[in-house]
Scaffold this motif. Structure first.
Motif, PDB file in Angstrom:
ATOM      1  N   ILE A  41       2.671  -1.796  -3.167  1.00 22.71           N
ATOM      2  CA  ILE A  41       3.829  -1.903  -2.280  1.00 22.71           C
ATOM      3  C   ILE A  41       4.223  -0.523  -1.762  1.00 22.71           C
ATOM      4  O   ILE A  41       4.548  -0.352  -0.580  1.00 22.71           O
ATOM      5  CB  ILE A  41       5.008  -2.567  -3.007  1.00 22.71           C
ATOM      6  CG1 ILE A  41       4.668  -4.032  -3.315  1.00 22.71           C
ATOM      7  CG2 ILE A  41       6.286  -2.488  -2.190  1.00 22.71           C
ATOM      8  CD1 ILE A  41       5.676  -4.730  -4.191  1.00 22.71           C
ATOM      9  N   ASN A  42       4.184   0.478  -2.640  1.00 16.60           N
ATOM     10  CA  ASN A  42       4.514   1.840  -2.218  1.00 16.60           C
ATOM     11  C   ASN A  42       3.547   2.341  -1.156  1.00 16.60           C
ATOM     12  O   ASN A  42       3.957   2.993  -0.180  1.00 16.60           O
ATOM     13  CB  ASN A  42       4.499   2.789  -3.418  1.00 16.60           C
ATOM     14  CG  ASN A  42       5.668   2.560  -4.361  1.00 16.60           C
ATOM     15  OD1 ASN A  42       6.696   2.016  -3.953  1.00 16.60           O
ATOM     16  ND2 ASN A  42       5.516   2.960  -5.600  1.00 16.60           N
ATOM     17  N   GLU A  43       2.261   2.059  -1.334  1.00 12.34           N
ATOM     18  CA  GLU A  43       1.264   2.501  -0.362  1.00 12.34           C
ATOM     19  C   GLU A  43       1.454   1.805   0.981  1.00 12.34           C
ATOM     20  O   GLU A  43       1.368   2.439   2.035  1.00 12.34           O
ATOM     21  CB  GLU A  43      -0.156   2.236  -0.895  1.00 12.34           C
ATOM     22  CG  GLU A  43      -0.586   3.179  -1.992  1.00 12.34           C
ATOM     23  CD  GLU A  43      -0.563   4.637  -1.562  1.00 12.34           C
ATOM     24  OE1 GLU A  43      -1.054   4.922  -0.453  1.00 12.34           O
ATOM     25  OE2 GLU A  43      -0.043   5.474  -2.308  1.00 12.34           O
ATOM     26  N   ILE A  44       1.738   0.502   0.938  1.00 12.79           N
ATOM     27  CA  ILE A  44       1.990  -0.233   2.175  1.00 12.79           C
ATOM     28  C   ILE A  44       3.246   0.305   2.856  1.00 12.79           C
ATOM     29  O   ILE A  44       3.313   0.446   4.083  1.00 12.79           O
ATOM     30  CB  ILE A  44       2.129  -1.742   1.899  1.00 12.79           C
ATOM     31  CG1 ILE A  44       0.802  -2.324   1.417  1.00 12.79           C
ATOM     32  CG2 ILE A  44       2.605  -2.475   3.140  1.00 12.79           C
ATOM     33  CD1 ILE A  44      -0.332  -2.209   2.410  1.00 12.79           C
ATOM     34  N   GLY A  45       4.264   0.623   2.037  1.00  8.66           N
ATOM     35  CA  GLY A  45       5.486   1.192   2.593  1.00  8.66           C
ATOM     36  C   GLY A  45       5.224   2.505   3.314  1.00  8.66           C
ATOM     37  O   GLY A  45       5.749   2.745   4.404  1.00  8.66           O
TER      38      GLY A  45
END
Length: 291
Positions: free
Chosen positions: A206-210
């Motif tokens: 999720i952090n990477e997608i963010g």
């Protein structure tokens, strides 16, 4: 405090740990990948170690996968500067910090989930089988590539194999196509289909997608700012496109904004103001509910 009775609950940093529940060791521990269960939790003056965190005692099972077993042995051998076997390692009463284990129920039930679409292409010619798998987060993309693969196969592949049409069986749905020879499926078949699954999204993912999403916004805002600037008068279309698509630009913007004290002050001030509104609304709602 000592908890050793099955079902005893202990909360730490908003996370629940239950005596008797199954856990898996994380990368914060030399036991990484091993499955076990909590057999006791010691905290406060009852702790048996000098750790800053509670002592969570776990009983681990010997890894089934050889690769996992070898990695555990390697990590402990390096830790103790000696060649160790699994029998030399304390796996029955291992003292773990909270971040060294994840309760399996939590791992299975508390993840954000999203649908993914798996496109599978499976073919066999004269018994030689090949399988390719592609994953998509958008059903429309999966469907587009199903059409592309099927079209490519029609133009260049086994669907053009000559033969009596009565020897073939064709089955298709909106999301699948399959053709095979009667009585010879294992030797000669072609299929392409979409399968829908629900995937767990880790915090890291999720952090990477963010980050990707934020960088995409930064890149778009940057282009909107500079597209009419005179500095690009001598640039060719190709040179301008290469410059504007440089992935380092959004990274630079993100880094500079992070280090901009005025920006961060205004941002945190805005968050604080909104936070007060939200909390005040919740307090008011709770008071109304008690009337």
């Amino acid at each position: 405090m000592i908890l050793r009775k099955k079902g005893d609950v202990f909360w730490y940093n908003d996370k629940k740990y239950v005596v008797g529940e199954k856990v898996i060791a994380t990368s914060e521990s030399e036991y990484e990948g091993m499955i076990g269960k909590i057999i006791g939790i010691y905290d406060g003056e009852d702790k048996e170690t000098d750790n800053d965190t509670p002592d969570i005692y776990c009983s681990f099972r010997e890894p089934i996968l050889k690769a996992t077993k070898e990695k555990v042995k390697e990590r402990f051998s390096k830790l103790w500067d000696d060649v160790l076997e699994i029998d030399d390692i304390n796996i029955e009463q291992a003292v773990m910090a909270p971040d060294m284990i994840i309760p399996i129920d939590t791992l299975q039930n508390n993840k954000d989930k999203r649908k993914i679409y798996i496109l599978v292409e499976d073919a066999a010619i004269d018994g030689n089988e090949t399988v390719s798998v592609d994953a998509f987060t958008d059903y429309k993309d999966a469907k587009r590539f199903l059409e592309i693969k099927l079209n490519d196969e029609m133009e260049n592949g086994m669907l053009l194999t000559p033969g009596d049409p009565s020897d073939f069986v064709v089955e298709e749905t909106e999301d699948s196509y399959e053709i095979y020879r009667k009585g010879r499926y294992c030797e000669w078949h072609y299929s392409v289909y979409i399968k829908e699954y629900e995937a767990d999204l880790s915090e890291e993912f999720i952090n990477e997608i963010g980050k990707l999403f934020v960088h995409k916004i930064f890149a778009g805002d940057f282009e909107a700012q500079v597209e009419t600037w005179d500095e690009f008068a001598d640039f060719t279309d190709k040179e301008y496109a290469e410059f504007i698509r440089n992935p380092e630009i959004p990274k630079r913007i993100a880094e500079d904004l992070k280090n901009d004290e005025n920006f961060m002050s205004e941002y945190l001030g805005a968050v604080c103001e909104i936070a007060h509104k939200i909390v005040d609304e919740e307090v008011k709602r709770r008071m109304e509910a008690k009337k």
